[in-house]
Design a protein around this motif. Structure first.
Motif, PDB file in Angstrom:
ATOM      1  N   ASP A  46     -12.861   1.208   4.455  1.00 34.89           N
ATOM      2  CA  ASP A  46     -12.268   1.761   3.241  1.00 34.89           C
ATOM      3  C   ASP A  46     -13.216   2.712   2.521  1.00 34.89           C
ATOM      4  O   ASP A  46     -12.774   3.722   1.957  1.00 34.89           O
ATOM      5  N   LYS A  75      -2.702   2.093   4.781  1.00 28.85           N
ATOM      6  CA  LYS A  75      -2.543   1.036   3.773  1.00 28.85           C
ATOM      7  C   LYS A  75      -1.910   1.583   2.500  1.00 28.85           C
ATOM      8  O   LYS A  75      -2.043   2.770   2.175  1.00 28.85           O
ATOM      9  N   ARG A  76      -1.267   0.694   1.776  1.00 26.16           N
ATOM     10  CA  ARG A  76      -0.702   1.075   0.475  1.00 26.16           C
ATOM     11  C   ARG A  76      -1.792   1.643  -0.426  1.00 26.16           C
ATOM     12  O   ARG A  76      -1.597   2.668  -1.087  1.00 26.16           O
ATOM     13  N   SER A  77      -2.957   1.018  -0.432  1.00 30.73           N
ATOM     14  CA  SER A  77      -4.042   1.510  -1.297  1.00 30.73           C
ATOM     15  C   SER A  77      -4.466   2.924  -0.902  1.00 30.73           C
ATOM     16  O   SER A  77      -4.827   3.728  -1.764  1.00 30.73           O
ATOM     17  N   TYR A  78      -4.392   3.264   0.381  1.00 31.95           N
ATOM     18  CA  TYR A  78      -4.729   4.621   0.822  1.00 31.95           C
ATOM     19  C   TYR A  78      -3.683   5.611   0.308  1.00 31.95           C
ATOM     20  O   TYR A  78      -4.014   6.711  -0.146  1.00 31.95           O
ATOM     21  N   ASP A  80      -1.879   5.211  -2.279  1.00 32.19           N
ATOM     22  CA  ASP A  80      -2.069   5.313  -3.728  1.00 32.19           C
ATOM     23  C   ASP A  80      -3.145   6.335  -4.069  1.00 32.19           C
ATOM     24  O   ASP A  80      -3.007   7.092  -5.033  1.00 32.19           O
ATOM     25  N   ILE A  81      -4.231   6.376  -3.299  1.00 29.85           N
ATOM     26  CA  ILE A  81      -5.296   7.366  -3.523  1.00 29.85           C
ATOM     27  C   ILE A  81      -4.728   8.774  -3.343  1.00 29.85           C
ATOM     28  O   ILE A  81      -4.972   9.670  -4.167  1.00 29.85           O
TER      29      ILE A  81
END
Length: 158
Positions: A46, A75-78, A80-81
């Motif tokens: 990450d 990923k969802r977090s990616y 989101d970025i």
């Protein structure tokens, strides 16, 4: 979006051929350190991915018209970025296929920095699009023209 070998570049280039949308390959936005690491067969973590994902979002924000960037966005977090740095709505098209199909594709892609050995790490990281994320899942188990047509339909329908 999708794991290595799913056709992000092929689909993006085909969509761009109409001249209505720009295509950029997210691989071209990776820092040299990331490419070197993947070339050695080491999966990115990450921390490695964060600056690249931010650059994908900033590159989308810099476009003057509709644009597609081929990016794993696993990923969802990616995602989101990317959305945060894009500063505007982003639609994700997940090009999906079973691992054996993609393993065969990656193995038959000479000269690419992403070795087939890293496919397992990508599938382990993959998080499907969630209900509140703009986007669609497109099966790549069909001819490229069908994938492109489906992608175009999703993009024009919002």
């Amino acid at each position: 979006m999708g794991v290595s070998g799913c056709g992000k570049t092929s689909v993006g280039q085909a969509l761009a051929e109409s001249g209505e949308i720009a295509f950029l390959d997210g691989d071209d936005l990776h820092p040299a350190e990331n490419i070197a690491k993947m070339s050695r067969g080491e999966p990115l973590n990450d921390v490695d991915r964060a600056p690249w994902l931010a650059e994908v979002g900033r590159t989308l924000a810099a476009q003057t018209g509709p644009a597609i960037i081929g990016c794993s966005a696993l990923k969802r977090s990616y995602r989101d970025i990317i959305r945060r740095h894009a500063g505007a709505p982003v639609t994700f098209l997940h090009l999906a296929a079973p691992k054996p199909v993609l393993a065969k594709r990656v193995a038959n892609r000479p000269g690419h920095f992403m070795p087939a050995a890293l496919l397992d790490s990508q599938f382990a990281a993959l998080e499907e699009l969630q209900a509140d994320e703009a986007g669609a899942v497109i099966s790549i188990d069909q001819p490229l023209a069908g994938v492109v047509a489906e992608a175009r339909r999703h993009l024009t329908q919002g």
